[in-house]
Each structure stands twice: as C-alpha cells, then as structure tokens.
Design a protein around this motif. Structure first.
Motif, PDB file in Angstrom:
ATOM      1  N   SER A 139      -9.211  62.094  -5.138  1.00 34.77           N
ATOM      2  CA  SER A 139      -8.365  61.001  -4.649  1.00 34.77           C
ATOM      3  C   SER A 139      -8.486  59.828  -5.607  1.00 34.77           C
ATOM      4  N   SER A 140      -7.598  58.878  -5.452  1.00 31.50           N
ATOM      5  CA  SER A 140      -7.577  57.737  -6.365  1.00 31.50           C
ATOM      6  C   SER A 140      -8.814  56.862  -6.253  1.00 31.50           C
ATOM      7  N   ASN A 141      -9.428  56.843  -5.081  1.00 28.99           N
ATOM      8  CA  ASN A 141     -10.625  55.995  -4.896  1.00 28.99           C
ATOM      9  C   ASN A 141     -11.905  56.822  -4.764  1.00 28.99           C
ATOM     10  N   GLN A 142     -11.894  58.014  -5.378  1.00 30.57           N
ATOM     11  CA  GLN A 142     -13.057  58.892  -5.343  1.00 30.57           C
ATOM     12  C   GLN A 142     -14.297  58.204  -5.898  1.00 30.57           C
ATOM     13  N   CYS A 143     -14.135  57.516  -6.999  1.00 27.71           N
ATOM     14  CA  CYS A 143     -15.267  56.856  -7.653  1.00 27.71           C
ATOM     15  C   CYS A 143     -15.858  55.765  -6.763  1.00 27.71           C
ATOM     16  N   VAL A 144     -14.978  54.964  -6.159  1.00 29.65           N
ATOM     17  CA  VAL A 144     -15.434  53.855  -5.314  1.00 29.65           C
ATOM     18  C   VAL A 144     -16.210  54.381  -4.112  1.00 29.65           C
ATOM     19  N   ARG A 145     -15.684  55.401  -3.462  1.00 33.46           N
ATOM     20  CA  ARG A 145     -16.342  55.950  -2.275  1.00 33.46           C
ATOM     21  C   ARG A 145     -17.675  56.608  -2.621  1.00 33.46           C
ATOM     22  N   THR A 146     -17.698  57.321  -3.747  1.00 33.20           N
ATOM     23  CA  THR A 146     -18.940  57.965  -4.171  1.00 33.20           C
ATOM     24  C   THR A 146     -20.012  56.926  -4.448  1.00 33.20           C
ATOM     25  N   CYS A 147     -19.638  55.884  -5.174  1.00 34.11           N
ATOM     26  CA  CYS A 147     -20.605  54.820  -5.494  1.00 34.11           C
ATOM     27  C   CYS A 147     -21.089  54.110  -4.235  1.00 34.11           C
ATOM     28  N   SER A 148     -20.192  53.928  -3.283  1.00 27.83           N
ATOM     29  CA  SER A 148     -20.561  53.270  -2.035  1.00 27.83           C
ATOM     30  C   SER A 148     -21.598  54.086  -1.270  1.00 27.83           C
ATOM     31  N   SER A 149     -21.400  55.402  -1.211  1.00 31.13           N
ATOM     32  CA  SER A 149     -22.344  56.272  -0.513  1.00 31.13           C
ATOM     33  C   SER A 149     -23.685  56.317  -1.243  1.00 31.13           C
ATOM     34  N   LEU A 150     -23.636  56.298  -2.575  1.00 29.28           N
ATOM     35  CA  LEU A 150     -24.871  56.305  -3.346  1.00 29.28           C
ATOM     36  C   LEU A 150     -25.646  54.997  -3.165  1.00 29.28           C
ATOM     37  N   ASP A 151     -24.916  53.908  -3.078  1.00 27.59           N
ATOM     38  CA  ASP A 151     -25.561  52.615  -2.801  1.00 27.59           C
ATOM     39  C   ASP A 151     -26.190  52.624  -1.407  1.00 27.59           C
ATOM     40  N   GLY A 152     -25.496  53.245  -0.456  1.00 25.53           N
ATOM     41  CA  GLY A 152     -26.022  53.348   0.912  1.00 25.53           C
ATOM     42  C   GLY A 152     -27.310  54.160   0.940  1.00 25.53           C
ATOM     43  N   TRP A 153     -27.345  55.242   0.171  1.00 25.33           N
ATOM     44  CA  TRP A 153     -28.561  56.060   0.068  1.00 25.33           C
ATOM     45  C   TRP A 153     -29.722  55.240  -0.482  1.00 25.33           C
ATOM     46  N   SER A 154     -29.449  54.524  -1.565  1.00 27.40           N
ATOM     47  CA  SER A 154     -30.502  53.739  -2.218  1.00 27.40           C
ATOM     48  C   SER A 154     -31.073  52.680  -1.268  1.00 27.40           C
ATOM     49  N   LYS A 155     -30.207  52.000  -0.542  1.00 28.09           N
ATOM     50  CA  LYS A 155     -30.671  50.969   0.386  1.00 28.09           C
ATOM     51  C   LYS A 155     -31.450  51.583   1.549  1.00 28.09           C
ATOM     52  N   HIS A 156     -30.996  52.748   1.998  1.00 26.95           N
ATOM     53  CA  HIS A 156     -31.630  53.384   3.156  1.00 26.95           C
ATOM     54  C   HIS A 156     -33.063  53.805   2.841  1.00 26.95           C
ATOM     55  N   ILE A 157     -33.260  54.455   1.719  1.00 28.41           N
ATOM     56  CA  ILE A 157     -34.612  54.918   1.414  1.00 28.41           C
ATOM     57  C   ILE A 157     -35.540  53.764   1.024  1.00 28.41           C
ATOM     58  N   GLY A 158     -34.955  52.631   0.687  1.00 28.83           N
ATOM     59  CA  GLY A 158     -35.763  51.462   0.360  1.00 28.83           C
ATOM     60  C   GLY A 158     -36.051  50.560   1.536  1.00 28.83           C
ATOM     61  N   SER A 159     -35.486  50.889   2.695  1.00 33.58           N
ATOM     62  CA  SER A 159     -35.668  50.041   3.878  1.00 33.58           C
ATOM     63  C   SER A 159     -36.992  50.338   4.567  1.00 33.58           C
ATOM     64  N   LYS A 160     -37.387  49.466   5.464  1.00 34.66           N
ATOM     65  CA  LYS A 160     -38.655  49.588   6.192  1.00 34.66           C
ATOM     66  C   LYS A 160     -38.412  50.155   7.587  1.00 34.66           C
ATOM     67  N   ASN A 161     -39.388  50.880   8.065  1.00 31.31           N
ATOM     68  CA  ASN A 161     -39.367  51.432   9.411  1.00 31.31           C
ATOM     69  C   ASN A 161     -40.395  50.670  10.243  1.00 31.31           C
ATOM     70  N   PRO A 162     -39.961  49.863  11.230  1.00 36.15           N
ATOM     71  CA  PRO A 162     -40.914  49.066  12.032  1.00 36.15           C
ATOM     72  C   PRO A 162     -42.005  49.911  12.683  1.00 36.15           C
ATOM     73  N   LYS A 163     -41.656  51.101  13.160  1.00 38.08           N
ATOM     74  CA  LYS A 163     -42.663  51.949  13.810  1.00 38.08           C
ATOM     75  C   LYS A 163     -43.727  52.380  12.812  1.00 38.08           C
ATOM     76  N   LEU A 164     -43.310  52.615  11.580  1.00 32.39           N
ATOM     77  CA  LEU A 164     -44.270  52.997  10.558  1.00 32.39           C
ATOM     78  C   LEU A 164     -45.149  51.818  10.179  1.00 32.39           C
ATOM     79  N   GLU A 165     -44.566  50.629  10.134  1.00 34.40           N
ATOM     80  CA  GLU A 165     -45.342  49.427   9.832  1.00 34.40           C
ATOM     81  C   GLU A 165     -46.435  49.225  10.887  1.00 34.40           C
ATOM     82  N   ASN A 166     -46.097  49.428  12.154  1.00 35.99           N
ATOM     83  CA  ASN A 166     -47.077  49.264  13.235  1.00 35.99           C
ATOM     84  C   ASN A 166     -48.162  50.337  13.194  1.00 35.99           C
ATOM     85  N   CYS A 167     -47.842  51.451  12.557  1.00 35.43           N
ATOM     86  CA  CYS A 167     -48.775  52.561  12.477  1.00 35.43           C
ATOM     87  C   CYS A 167     -50.056  52.169  11.746  1.00 35.43           C
ATOM     88  N   PHE A 168     -49.941  51.254  10.780  1.00 31.65           N
ATOM     89  CA  PHE A 168     -51.109  50.847  10.009  1.00 31.65           C
ATOM     90  C   PHE A 168     -52.177  50.216  10.901  1.00 31.65           C
TER      91      PHE A 168
END
Length: 353
Positions: A139-168
C-alpha cells in the motif's frame, strides 16, 4: 527495559544459617539423619542441572525454564519431607509456622509478578505481527505503518512493569528472613528448618536472576554464600559464581535487552526498521524479505518459549500453594493457627495472560 545502573550492593552475609542446625546436646536418630542427608543430596543434584553448558545460556528463556523446573522439584521434595516427618503440632511453635507461611506468600507474589511480565512481553509480540502484516500488505503508506509498529515495539519493551518493580521489595523481604527461628527440643524441627533453609536460599537465588533478567538491571543480583558443610553448599557456590559472573559480564556490555530470545527479536526488528527507513519499501526486495523472515522466525521462537516458561511458573505457583495445604493438614490442628499469613488475593486464581 534498561534501568539506571547504581552501585552494586552484594548480599554477602545473612547471619548464621546453623542457628537452626544441630546444637550441643541435640540428637538425630539414624532415620532422621538419613532423611536430612537424602534431602540435601537431592538439592545438590537439582543444582547440578543449573550449571552452564554454554555461557550464552544464562539469560535465555530455555535456561530459565530449566531453573523453574528445578525449583518445582525442590519444593516438591520439601513437601515430601514434611509428610515423611509426620510432624505433630507439639513439634511446632507459632513463629516457625508464621515464617513458613509468610515466605510462601512472598513466593506466590513473586510468581504473580513474573507471570505479569511474561504476559507483557507476549503483548509486545503483537507489534511484531503488525510489522509483518504491513510488510506483506502492499500500500502507499506501507512504510509509515511499518515504522509506527516498530516504534511501538521499541517503546513497549522499554517500558516498566509496576508489578515487577514491586517484586524487588518482596525479594528483599524474603532475603531478610534467611536467618530462621532458633529451634529447641525438636529433632524433627531441626531437620525441617535446615531443609527449609536450603529451599529458601535456592529459591532466592533463582528469583533474583529472574528479576534481573526481566528488569534489565543487575542491581538485585544476590551473592548468597552457603557453607561447604552443607551437602549442597559446594554445588551451590559453584553455580552461583558461574551464573552471576556471566550475568554481570552481559550487563557490563551495556545491552538493553538481555533475554537471549528477546535480543534476537529486537535485533531483527531494528534490521527491518533500517531497511524500511532506507527506502526499501517492498517485501519483494530480497534483502527485506529475508530480514522479515528472520524476524518472523525469531518472534515465533520467542513466543513459544514465553508460553512454556509461563506454564512452568504456573506449575511452580501451584506447588507452593499445595505445599501450604500439605503442611496445614499434616499439623493436625483443630481451629486456627495464631498469626497465620493468608495467601494473597490472587493466590487461588491463576494469572490471566
């Protein structure tokens, strides 16, 4: 998933573990001594399974699964020992009971935190599936959508999990009670407390590694020391030294994602991102097609290993929970135990992934 690397605080001392061991005038019958030796020799065998065949294995999901399976076996062993000792209620003090049940609640809470993190990582895989879908959808916006999903992946794996933080804090509180209550006039109690000490040390060691792997920080890695006089002490100290040394080496290289299978997925995602940003927009292009295939295979392996680890942690959760029930039944108590610590609200329901 990275966390600021503060100064390491080693856990080198936790009191004398043999306050609960054989004191002057104590006597163990040949049967009790045989039971204790058999249990400690079994601990040594369980620990040998955790030795690193390859230093790259230490923070892999497959190694973590093996560690969880060993914990399940160890906690099943202590449950069998409790049954074999046939402890009447007169052999127990309220403080001993409180310690056991408080510790088991903490282990249940730690399991819930780890299950929550596994669920979060599995949700991150949805971004990868979107990436693969966009690449195969011309599609014409294939690149934009792919980059958006890849950015979402990067942010997700870099985010914190409150339950894991409390685990310490839960792990820290479990560590603070390694010095078990002193036992008087109970040879069966001596055997059980020494066995429980071994179970607690190994549980703490494995849980600290899991928390380290999931959080992206080696600050809570525990350097627990066990006397060689324990039949399992030499094996434990060897495994601890080998595993902790490798983990610190991995973190010293500045890796953001330290889980082996997660790192493969992340590298694949970054490779695809680079090609797409460079204008390689068609999946028909061989270089992008191969990169997408590698990413798909890595994501599939990661997802499968997460599922298996999640099942193993659920199994460990159930063993800890049933271990509490075994002790309650074996105590043969009429009425309530003073100071009994209830299981957490989530204890009787598996975490929904």
């Amino acid at each position: 998933m990275s966390r600021p690397q503060g100064p390491h605080k080693p856990f080198l001392s936790f009191g004398n573990p043999f306050r609960t061991s054989l004191t002057k005038g104590s006597y163990l019958s040949p049967k009790l001594l045989a039971s204790l030796n058999y249990f400690e020799e079994s601990l040594a065998q369980r620990l040998k399974k955790l030795k690193l065949a390859d230093k790259e294995d230490v923070l892999s999901l497959s190694w973590m699964r093996m560690a969880t399976e060993s914990l399940c076996e160890i906690h099943s062993d202590i449950k069998s020992l409790i049954l074999a000792l046939e402890l009447p209620v007169c052999d127990w003090e309220d403080k001993w009971i409180d310690v056991y049940f408080a510790d088991s609640v903490k282990l249940l809470d730690i399991c819930i935190a780890f299950s929550s993190e596994i669920s979060r990582l599995k949700q991150g895989n949805l971004y990868i599936q979107c990436v693969l879908h966009h690449l195969n959808n011309a599609s014409s916006n294939q690149c934009v959508r792919t980059c958006s999903s890849l950015d979402g992946w990067s942010k997700h794996i870099g985010s914190k999990n409150p339950k894991l933080e409390n685990c310490f804090s839960v792990i820290d509180s479990l560590h603070q009670t390694l010095d078990l209550p002193k036992i008087k006039n109970s040879s069966k109690g001596l055997v059980l407390m020494r066995a429980m000490y071994g179970v607690k040390v190994i549980s703490l060691f494995v849980c600290s590694i899991f928390a380290t792997a999931f959080s992206g920080s080696s600050n809570k890695l525990m350097d627990l020391q066990v006397p060689d006089s324990c039949l399992w002490g030499v094996d434990f100290n060897k495994v601890r030294t080998s595993v902790n040394t490798e983990i610190r080496s991995i973190y010293s290289n500045g890796k953001v994602t330290v889980l082996k299978e997660l790192e493969v997925v992340d590298m694949g995602a970054k490779k695809v991102h680079l090609f797409v940003q460079d204008g390689t927009e068609s999946v028909e292009c061989d270089v992008l097609k191969n990169a997408a295939l590698d990413l798909e295979n890595a994501a599939k392996d990661f997802s499968q290993e997460l599922d298996l680890l999640g099942q193993d942690i659920d199994g460990f959760f159930q063993i800890v929970l049933t271990g509490r029930d075994t002790l309650l039944h074996n105590l043969r108590i009429d009425g309530n135990i003073s100071g009994l610590v209830p299981a957490s609200n989530n204890a009787k329901d598996q975490v929904v992934r």
